[in-house]
Design a protein around this motif. Structure first.
Motif, PDB file in Angstrom:
ATOM      1  N   UNK A 183     -13.728   8.998  -2.838  1.00 32.86           N
ATOM      2  CA  UNK A 183     -13.780   9.396  -4.112  1.00 32.86           C
ATOM      3  C   UNK A 183     -13.038  10.460  -4.649  1.00 32.86           C
ATOM      4  N   UNK A 184     -11.952  10.619  -4.173  1.00 34.10           N
ATOM      5  CA  UNK A 184     -11.169  11.706  -4.618  1.00 34.10           C
ATOM      6  C   UNK A 184     -10.329  11.273  -5.881  1.00 34.10           C
ATOM      7  N   UNK A 185      -9.440  12.146  -6.261  1.00 32.01           N
ATOM      8  CA  UNK A 185      -8.496  11.903  -7.554  1.00 32.01           C
ATOM      9  C   UNK A 185      -6.856  11.666  -6.966  1.00 32.01           C
ATOM     10  N   UNK A 186      -6.391  10.768  -7.721  1.00 29.92           N
ATOM     11  CA  UNK A 186      -5.018  10.588  -7.371  1.00 29.92           C
ATOM     12  C   UNK A 186      -4.544   9.017  -7.798  1.00 29.92           C
ATOM     13  N   UNK A 187      -3.265   9.151  -7.855  1.00 33.16           N
ATOM     14  CA  UNK A 187      -2.552   7.824  -8.290  1.00 33.16           C
ATOM     15  C   UNK A 187      -1.806   7.254  -7.049  1.00 33.16           C
ATOM     16  N   UNK A 188      -0.861   6.457  -7.273  1.00 41.25           N
ATOM     17  CA  UNK A 188      -0.207   5.699  -6.153  1.00 41.25           C
ATOM     18  C   UNK A 188       1.011   6.669  -5.859  1.00 41.25           C
ATOM     19  N   UNK A 189       1.622   7.590  -6.701  1.00 38.53           N
ATOM     20  CA  UNK A 189       2.702   8.212  -6.524  1.00 38.53           C
ATOM     21  C   UNK A 189       2.048   9.235  -5.602  1.00 38.53           C
ATOM     22  N   UNK A 190       1.335  10.265  -6.061  1.00 37.48           N
ATOM     23  CA  UNK A 190       0.575  11.247  -5.406  1.00 37.48           C
ATOM     24  C   UNK A 190       0.397  10.689  -3.893  1.00 37.48           C
ATOM     25  N   UNK A 191      -0.321   9.491  -3.854  1.00 33.20           N
ATOM     26  CA  UNK A 191      -0.675   9.117  -2.635  1.00 33.20           C
ATOM     27  C   UNK A 191       0.504   8.819  -1.660  1.00 33.20           C
ATOM     28  N   UNK A 192       1.480   8.309  -2.219  1.00 34.33           N
ATOM     29  CA  UNK A 192       2.634   8.058  -1.432  1.00 34.33           C
ATOM     30  C   UNK A 192       3.245   9.263  -0.800  1.00 34.33           C
ATOM     31  N   UNK A 197       1.671  12.063  -0.235  1.00 34.93           N
ATOM     32  CA  UNK A 197       0.921  12.819   0.781  1.00 34.93           C
ATOM     33  C   UNK A 197       1.109  11.992   1.983  1.00 34.93           C
ATOM     34  N   UNK A 198       1.109  10.682   2.123  1.00 33.11           N
ATOM     35  CA  UNK A 198       1.279  10.050   3.218  1.00 33.11           C
ATOM     36  C   UNK A 198       2.884  10.299   3.863  1.00 33.11           C
ATOM     37  N   UNK A 199       3.861  10.394   3.022  1.00 30.01           N
ATOM     38  CA  UNK A 199       5.163  10.736   3.399  1.00 30.01           C
ATOM     39  C   UNK A 199       5.167  12.324   3.957  1.00 30.01           C
ATOM     40  N   UNK A 207       0.645  -1.265  -0.098  1.00 30.23           N
ATOM     41  CA  UNK A 207      -0.026  -0.133  -0.079  1.00 30.23           C
ATOM     42  C   UNK A 207       0.926   1.219   0.093  1.00 30.23           C
ATOM     43  N   UNK A 208       0.650   2.287  -0.816  1.00 34.24           N
ATOM     44  CA  UNK A 208       1.474   3.160  -0.906  1.00 34.24           C
ATOM     45  C   UNK A 208       1.512   4.152   0.341  1.00 34.24           C
ATOM     46  N   UNK A 209       0.413   4.264   0.854  1.00 35.76           N
ATOM     47  CA  UNK A 209       0.428   5.187   2.179  1.00 35.76           C
ATOM     48  C   UNK A 209       1.390   4.331   3.307  1.00 35.76           C
ATOM     49  N   UNK A 210       1.327   3.077   3.380  1.00 33.92           N
ATOM     50  CA  UNK A 210       2.032   2.115   4.380  1.00 33.92           C
ATOM     51  C   UNK A 210       3.584   2.185   4.120  1.00 33.92           C
ATOM     52  N   UNK A 211       3.794   2.071   2.579  1.00 35.11           N
ATOM     53  CA  UNK A 211       5.304   2.340   2.256  1.00 35.11           C
ATOM     54  C   UNK A 211       5.791   3.553   2.826  1.00 35.11           C
ATOM     55  N   UNK A 212       5.048   4.599   2.404  1.00 39.49           N
ATOM     56  CA  UNK A 212       5.848   5.881   2.632  1.00 39.49           C
ATOM     57  C   UNK A 212       5.933   6.056   4.286  1.00 39.49           C
ATOM     58  N   UNK A 213       5.307   5.376   5.047  1.00 38.79           N
ATOM     59  CA  UNK A 213       5.345   5.509   6.537  1.00 38.79           C
ATOM     60  C   UNK A 213       6.946   4.848   6.915  1.00 38.79           C
ATOM     61  N   UNK A 214       6.970   3.810   6.136  1.00 35.45           N
ATOM     62  CA  UNK A 214       8.608   3.101   6.248  1.00 35.45           C
ATOM     63  C   UNK A 214       9.603   3.972   5.835  1.00 35.45           C
ATOM     64  N   UNK A 215       9.202   4.839   4.762  1.00 33.39           N
ATOM     65  CA  UNK A 215      10.425   5.511   4.112  1.00 33.39           C
ATOM     66  C   UNK A 215      10.597   6.776   5.061  1.00 33.39           C
ATOM     67  N   UNK A 216       9.677   7.227   5.626  1.00 38.36           N
ATOM     68  CA  UNK A 216       9.474   8.422   6.480  1.00 38.36           C
ATOM     69  C   UNK A 216      10.360   8.212   7.582  1.00 38.36           C
ATOM     70  N   UNK A 253       6.015  -1.091  -7.692  1.00 37.73           N
ATOM     71  CA  UNK A 253       4.852  -0.637  -8.268  1.00 37.73           C
ATOM     72  C   UNK A 253       3.909  -0.811  -6.862  1.00 37.73           C
ATOM     73  N   UNK A 254       3.652   0.359  -5.965  1.00 34.46           N
ATOM     74  CA  UNK A 254       2.725   0.197  -4.906  1.00 34.46           C
ATOM     75  C   UNK A 254       1.127   0.085  -5.381  1.00 34.46           C
ATOM     76  N   UNK A 255       0.231  -0.142  -4.675  1.00 36.25           N
ATOM     77  CA  UNK A 255      -1.010  -0.140  -4.787  1.00 36.25           C
ATOM     78  C   UNK A 255      -1.771   0.845  -3.798  1.00 36.25           C
ATOM     79  N   UNK A 256      -2.920   1.181  -4.198  1.00 32.54           N
ATOM     80  CA  UNK A 256      -3.919   1.939  -3.419  1.00 32.54           C
ATOM     81  C   UNK A 256      -5.359   1.239  -3.334  1.00 32.54           C
ATOM     82  N   UNK A 257      -5.865   1.106  -2.225  1.00 37.47           N
ATOM     83  CA  UNK A 257      -7.009   0.493  -1.948  1.00 37.47           C
ATOM     84  C   UNK A 257      -7.974   1.591  -1.794  1.00 37.47           C
ATOM     85  N   UNK A 258      -8.830   2.041  -2.811  1.00 39.05           N
ATOM     86  CA  UNK A 258      -9.771   2.785  -2.764  1.00 39.05           C
ATOM     87  C   UNK A 258     -10.881   2.916  -1.645  1.00 39.05           C
ATOM     88  N   UNK A 259     -10.779   4.178  -0.870  1.00 41.36           N
ATOM     89  CA  UNK A 259     -11.677   4.158   0.286  1.00 41.36           C
ATOM     90  C   UNK A 259     -12.625   5.298   0.063  1.00 41.36           C
TER      91      UNK A 259
END
Length: 423
Positions: free
Chosen positions: A326-335, A337-339, A285-294, A318-324
């Motif tokens: 209804x916004x706009x974005x891809x896995x890189x911008x999600x990464x 934002x979480x970072x 998950x993009x947002x979880x990978x970002x936490x590790x990198x942070x 290639x990270x993934x995003x589980x959609x929860x």
């Protein structure tokens, strides 16, 4: 040069390392006694076809058809380029895939089938198996892309719903086959790039059903019926490793994420910035990978005993995003934002995350940038990053900050490129 310029230049270098113009010529075979049929699918297929035409001997017979994403075409003369739907397959892709399959079936042993595959080929080369419709394929693809499944899992299902993927193109052809492949998947396995039209498929119909069950997908009845029939009748299973079908087939990876990361590392070293490549097979998950990198970034910035700034942390995959939401974005911008949320106001840290094909998910941007003052600027605009992340709306967040990176199609694809610059 300021830090953001360094990040942008490193991304340009990474993309250039996978440019078909430079890679294709040295990988071309000698022309066969008969004709050469060029076929392909992917976001880079038009650029690959153009590179083949430019390097092919003028007196050798060559023609063909490749299918690419809308807006990714390039001028060719002998190899036709068709645009089709991505990531959801459409009628253009279905018609192109049928023409490619029929043309391959007509080849003689003295001919050559030259295949050009790259990321995006799975949806672009969309020829549903007998018994299911394009609408069925669209419905299951839509669910697979939203559920958080890995690309490998998605392609296991695709291969068993296709009349051309999972080695079936190779099975239909009597001529020798050379497939030149630009890899966009972790591990660089040919079976998962464009769902392996010319590659042995180690997965089974049972594996495909297991993916649907794992993510609790409610697919059309025809899909489930086809997969169950495949389990009962082994004769319709995809061709497996060791099959004589592949005796005259070569699947050759000509570009991948690792090569691009090495090129970017060389760029930073020339500017006296140390580098650490964290891997080109990063998934999750993009947002979880970002936490590790942070966490790693904080350690380097606050406690620089062994890894000392200036330092660039590079990674691909290639990270993934589980959609929860209804916004706009891809896995890189999600990464990113979480970072940004995890780094908070940590100073002297800059980061970039982009898709090397120039399109982050289904949006018009390649990715985005974050800087030490990103949160300060967001607060002035009353943008709550946590709310935007909860709504999977990273695109809008970075759009408001004017920090999106828009390159347009790059005509290649070796997955994501992430760079965190710690000064």
């Amino acid at each position: 040069m300021n830090p953001c310029d360094h990040l942008l230049e490193s991304f340009a270098v990474a993309v250039k390392a996978a440019d078909p113009t430079h890679i294709i010529p040295s990988n071309l075979p000698h022309p066969p006694p008969g004709r050469t049929l060029v076929v392909g699918a992917g976001k880079a297929s038009a650029a690959m076809a153009m590179a083949v035409e430019n390097a092919w001997p003028a007196d050798a017979r060559i023609d063909g058809l490749v299918v690419t994403r809308y807006g990714h075409t390039l001028p060719t003369h002998k190899i036709k380029v068709v645009e089709a739907g991505h990531p959801i397959p459409d009628e253009n892709g279905e018609r192109a895939a049928q023409k490619i399959l029929s043309a391959a079936q007509a080849l003689e042993p003295s001919d050559l089938l030259l295949c050009l595959f790259s990321g995006g080929g799975s949806s672009l080369l969309s020829l549903p198996a007998e018994g299911i419709s394009l609408q069925d394929l669209q419905a299951v693809t839509h669910q697979l892309l939203r559920c958080g499944a890995s690309i490998q899992e998605i392609n296991i299902v695709r291969k068993h719903l296709s009349a051309i993927q999972g080695g079936k193109l190779a099975a239909a052809c009597r001529a020798p086959i050379l497939a030149l492949i630009i890899s966009d998947v972790t591990g660089d396995e040919a079976t998962h790039i464009a769902s392996g039209p010319c590659s042995p498929d180690p997965s089974t119909f049972s594996d495909a059903l297991a993916v649907l069950a794992r993510y609790h997908l409610d697919v059309p009845a025809t899909i489930r019926q086809l997969l169950l029939a495949g389990i009962e009748h082994a004769i319709i299973e995809t061709p497996k490793p060791g099959s004589p079908i592949f005796n005259q087939v070569e699947n050759r990876i000509i570009a991948n994420a690792h090569q691009s990361l090495v090129a970017a590392a060389d760029y930073f070293k020339k500017h006296e910035i140390s580098t650490l490549i964290l891997g080109d097979t990063v998934t999750g998950e993009s947002r979880e990978i970002a936490k590790c990198y942070a966490a790693l970034t904080k350690e380097i910035r606050l406690h620089p005993q062994k890894l000392k700034p200036p330092l660039a942390l590079l990674s691909g995959g290639e990270t993934t995003v589980t959609l929860r939401g209804n916004g706009r974005g891809g896995r890189n911008t999600e990464f990113l934002l979480s970072l940004l949320i995890e780094l908070s106001t940590l100073d002297n840290v800059y980061a970039l995350a982009c898709d090397t094909d120039g399109l982050d998910g289904s949006e018009n941007n390649a990715g985005a940038l974050i800087t030490p003052d990103s949160l300060i600027r967001a607060n002035k605009l009353r943008l709550d990053p946590v709310s935007f992340l909860s709504n999977n709306d990273a695109y809008t967040f970075f759009q408001q900050l004017n920090d999106l990176i828009i390159t347009g199609p790059t005509h290649t694809n070796v997955n994501d490129y992430r760079a965190i610059l710690v000064l």
